[in-house]
Motif scaffolding. Structure first.
Motif, PDB file in Angstrom:
ATOM      1  N   GLN A   3       0.840  -1.185   0.000  1.00  0.00           N
ATOM      2  CA  GLN A   3       0.000   0.000   0.000  1.00  0.00           C
ATOM      3  C   GLN A   3       0.878   1.240   0.000  1.00  0.00           C
ATOM      4  N   LEU A   4       0.587   2.151  -0.917  1.00  0.00           N
ATOM      5  CA  LEU A   4       1.379   3.355  -1.099  1.00  0.00           C
ATOM      6  C   LEU A   4       0.499   4.581  -0.890  1.00  0.00           C
ATOM      7  N   VAL A   5       0.986   5.528  -0.106  1.00  0.00           N
ATOM      8  CA  VAL A   5       0.246   6.749   0.181  1.00  0.00           C
ATOM      9  C   VAL A   5       1.128   7.947  -0.097  1.00  0.00           C
ATOM     10  N   GLU A   6       0.730   8.763  -1.076  1.00  0.00           N
ATOM     11  CA  GLU A   6       1.483   9.957  -1.434  1.00  0.00           C
ATOM     12  C   GLU A   6       1.024  11.157  -0.616  1.00  0.00           C
ATOM     13  N   SER A   7       1.931  12.089  -0.427  1.00  0.00           N
ATOM     14  CA  SER A   7       1.609  13.342   0.224  1.00  0.00           C
ATOM     15  C   SER A   7       2.604  14.400  -0.232  1.00  0.00           C
ATOM     16  N   GLY A   8       2.300  15.645   0.061  1.00  0.00           N
ATOM     17  CA  GLY A   8       3.212  16.729  -0.249  1.00  0.00           C
ATOM     18  C   GLY A   8       2.846  17.567  -1.454  1.00  0.00           C
ATOM     19  N   GLY A   9       1.811  17.176  -2.171  1.00  0.00           N
ATOM     20  CA  GLY A   9       1.389  17.957  -3.311  1.00  0.00           C
ATOM     21  C   GLY A   9       0.758  19.265  -2.884  1.00  0.00           C
ATOM     22  N   GLY A  10       0.572  20.148  -3.848  1.00  0.00           N
ATOM     23  CA  GLY A  10      -0.026  21.428  -3.553  1.00  0.00           C
ATOM     24  C   GLY A  10       0.152  22.407  -4.683  1.00  0.00           C
ATOM     25  N   LEU A  11      -0.069  23.663  -4.376  1.00  0.00           N
ATOM     26  CA  LEU A  11       0.046  24.745  -5.338  1.00  0.00           C
ATOM     27  C   LEU A  11       1.341  25.502  -5.098  1.00  0.00           C
ATOM     28  N   VAL A  12       2.088  25.723  -6.165  1.00  0.00           N
ATOM     29  CA  VAL A  12       3.349  26.433  -6.062  1.00  0.00           C
ATOM     30  C   VAL A  12       3.537  27.297  -7.303  1.00  0.00           C
ATOM     31  N   GLN A  13       4.231  28.404  -7.141  1.00  0.00           N
ATOM     32  CA  GLN A  13       4.513  29.272  -8.272  1.00  0.00           C
ATOM     33  C   GLN A  13       5.667  28.719  -9.104  1.00  0.00           C
TER      34      GLN A  13
END
Length: 123
Positions: A3-13
């Protein structure tokens, strides 16, 4: 099953940085080859980067060489994607991937996928 869980994404300039994390709840994680793929709106899912189980071999898509870096911490069952100098064309859902065999550029399928994390780069 891995099982793999990603995190850390978001909005950036544009020009900014993000670090994605992929946590695997599997004690055999160190024996898996890991990688990252991405899928932009209206585009096919594409290979981004992969690393071998021991981190000895890495492969990067030409579009991210010099900007993205993959690393892994087997003690934490976690793989990372450091993304620098981000461009609007990097906007996509990023998927963590795990394979029992080496993941290579051009690959379309792997053994295990995470659910993805959204990365949006504004111009």
């Amino acid at each position: 099953q891995v099982q793999l869980v990603e995190s850390g994404g978001g909005l950036v300039q544009a020009g900014g940085s993000l670090r994605l994390s992929c946590a695997a709840s599997e004690r055999t994680f160190p024996n898996y080859h890991m990688g990252w793929f991405r899928q932009a709106p209206g585009k096919e899912r594409e290979f981004v980067v992969a690393t071998s189980w021991n981190g000895g071999s890495t492969y990067y898509a030409d579009s991210v060489k010099g900007r993205f870096t993959i690393s892994r911490d087997n003690a934490k069952n976690t793989v990372y994607l450091q993304m620098n100098s981000l461009k609007p064309e990097d906007t996509a859902v990023y998927y963590c991937a795990a394979g029992r065999r080496q993941i290579l550029p051009g690959d379309r399928f792997v053994d295990y996928w995470g659910q993805g994390t959204q990365v949006t780069v504004s111009s």
